[in-house]
Design an enzyme around this catalytic site. Sequence first.
Site, PDB file in Angstrom:
ATOM      1  N   ARG A  55     -10.168  35.328  20.219  1.00  0.00           N
ATOM      2  CA  ARG A  55     -10.315  36.456  20.292  1.00  0.00           C
ATOM      3  C   ARG A  55      -9.976  36.657  18.601  1.00  0.00           C
ATOM      4  O   ARG A  55      -9.105  35.677  17.704  1.00  0.00           O
ATOM      5  CB  ARG A  55      -9.545  36.781  21.188  1.00  0.00           C
ATOM      6  CG  ARG A  55      -8.143  37.262  21.010  1.00  0.00           C
ATOM      7  CD  ARG A  55      -7.875  38.741  21.118  1.00  0.00           C
ATOM      8  NE  ARG A  55      -8.056  39.238  19.749  1.00  0.00           N
ATOM      9  CZ  ARG A  55      -7.332  39.085  18.960  1.00  0.00           C
ATOM     10  NH1 ARG A  55      -6.165  38.343  18.495  1.00  0.00           N
ATOM     11  NH2 ARG A  55      -7.227  40.468  18.090  1.00  0.00           N
ATOM     12  N   ALA A  72     -11.931  38.049  14.835  1.00  0.00           N
ATOM     13  CA  ALA A  72     -13.062  37.908  14.137  1.00  0.00           C
ATOM     14  C   ALA A  72     -12.674  36.994  13.388  1.00  0.00           C
ATOM     15  O   ALA A  72     -14.063  35.856  13.673  1.00  0.00           O
ATOM     16  CB  ALA A  72     -13.553  38.945  13.474  1.00  0.00           C
ATOM     17  N   ASP A  95     -13.578  44.310  12.569  1.00  0.00           N
ATOM     18  CA  ASP A  95     -15.096  43.575  12.883  1.00  0.00           C
ATOM     19  C   ASP A  95     -16.162  43.278  12.214  1.00  0.00           C
ATOM     20  O   ASP A  95     -17.119  42.304  12.291  1.00  0.00           O
ATOM     21  CB  ASP A  95     -14.951  43.535  14.078  1.00  0.00           C
ATOM     22  CG  ASP A  95     -13.345  42.962  15.359  1.00  0.00           C
ATOM     23  OD1 ASP A  95     -12.421  43.978  15.685  1.00  0.00           O
ATOM     24  OD2 ASP A  95     -13.677  42.173  15.750  1.00  0.00           O
TER      25      ASP A  95
HETATM   26  O1  MRU Z   1     -11.398  42.115  20.619  1.00  0.00           O
HETATM   27  P1  MRU Z   1     -11.272  41.890  19.681  1.00  0.00           P
HETATM   28  O2  MRU Z   1      -9.173  40.914  20.718  1.00  0.00           O
HETATM   29  O3  MRU Z   1     -12.019  39.811  19.177  1.00  0.00           O
HETATM   30  O4  MRU Z   1     -10.835  42.865  18.772  1.00  0.00           O
HETATM   31  C1  MRU Z   1      -9.992  42.242  18.042  1.00  0.00           C
HETATM   32  C2  MRU Z   1     -10.009  42.820  17.034  1.00  0.00           C
HETATM   33  O5  MRU Z   1     -10.402  43.817  16.693  1.00  0.00           O
HETATM   34  C3  MRU Z   1      -9.115  42.951  15.184  1.00  0.00           C
HETATM   35  O6  MRU Z   1      -8.245  44.325  14.819  1.00  0.00           O
HETATM   36  C4  MRU Z   1     -10.353  42.208  14.478  1.00  0.00           C
HETATM   37  O7  MRU Z   1     -11.067  41.061  14.779  1.00  0.00           O
HETATM   38  C5  MRU Z   1      -9.635  41.775  13.602  1.00  0.00           C
HETATM   39  S1  MRU Z   1      -8.628  40.410  13.592  1.00  0.00           S
HETATM   40  C6  MRU Z   1      -7.975  39.719  11.904  1.00  0.00           C
END
Ligand code: MRU
Length: 355
Positions: free
Chosen positions: A55, A57, A246
């Site tokens: 997980r 982005a 994201d």
């Molecule tokens: O649902 P997730 O854990 O994938 O959500 C991730 C986030 O919201 C992070 O802050 C985002 O992906 C940035 S990672 C550099």
Amino acid sequence: MAVTNEDRMACGVHLSEDLKSVVIVDQRQLPNRTVHLTLNTVSEIYDAIKTLAVRGAPAIGICAGYGMYVLAREKSDLDSQAFVRAMEKDAETLISSRPTAVNLSWAVKRMLARIMENRDRPVPEIVAQLAREATAIHDEDILMCTRISEYGLSLLKAGDGIITHCNAGPLATSKYGTAIGPMILAKERGIELKVFADETRPLLQGARLTSYELEKAGVDVTLICDNMASMVLKSGQVQFAFVGCDRIAANGDFANKIGTSGLAILCKYYNVPFYTLGPSSTIDMSCKSGDDIEIELRDPAEIKTMWYKDPMALPETKCFNPAFDVTDHHLLTGIITDRGIVYPPFDVNLKKLFG
Ligand code: MRU
């Protein structure tokens, strides 16, 4: 700075040595166990992304890039028409695993574009191109995270307090991370900061991952529940909020983990500068504003039962479980990217750097 294979192998997502699989650290099992998963099939990669084994982005973009290569490698014997058709189908499956982070579709489409450009060449040659492209996606992320961390650190001084939400560290990206990259880099340079990590309901990425990564790096981190942020901000212990993203729209609105926009509103009230940190691959100039960002809705079990011995609500109780929210660009002080720090007016200044 040149990226080495050692740098790549140290990341939470990388290609196996025999080039046949994507290897990930199973983020669902942290901080209690460090378990590596080996992904070979389209359904294994889809499930790993969907269930948040991988997980963050940029990390899902890197995983999908390597995934496209691994899946292509298995199809090297097909004739080129059948190969292209099968890869288009896999691409569609991977993109459908999570809708909000643009890095996923960005990486898959980038791999697909290489296939289309080379579709008249022998399939093994296309596969070799895909190996280079997936590695380039990974290497670029390592370099972008390093630059973002430098830009972020340029705003900070020893003793500063920073609040962060969710996890935007090395596990969610590659080396350093984005939002917590400046904190890890500061520690490497002997600069002491004080970080407050929101636990990040309902999936606890702040508790399980951010506080784990910062502890490992030796950074002073204090874990708080999401609903404690107001009290901590009021106490004057926090000088900056740094969060990941994201998808950043062309006007500066951005999607990030649910709860981010609430934190931004609190920061506005308490006059704490609020920054999002993200690589070029998270900026979606085709998306005009936050209204165009699809928000993923997830299983109510994540709220009611997932972390508990007994359910914490009746089975018939309705749940609303959006995984992300959109922070309005008016709440943002700046966007820290690999190409520099972008300040308002975001529509004009994002266009200058990314148009
Ligand atoms: O649902 P997730 O854990 O994938 O959500 C991730 C986030 O919201 C992070 O802050 C985002 O992906 C940035 S990672 C550099």
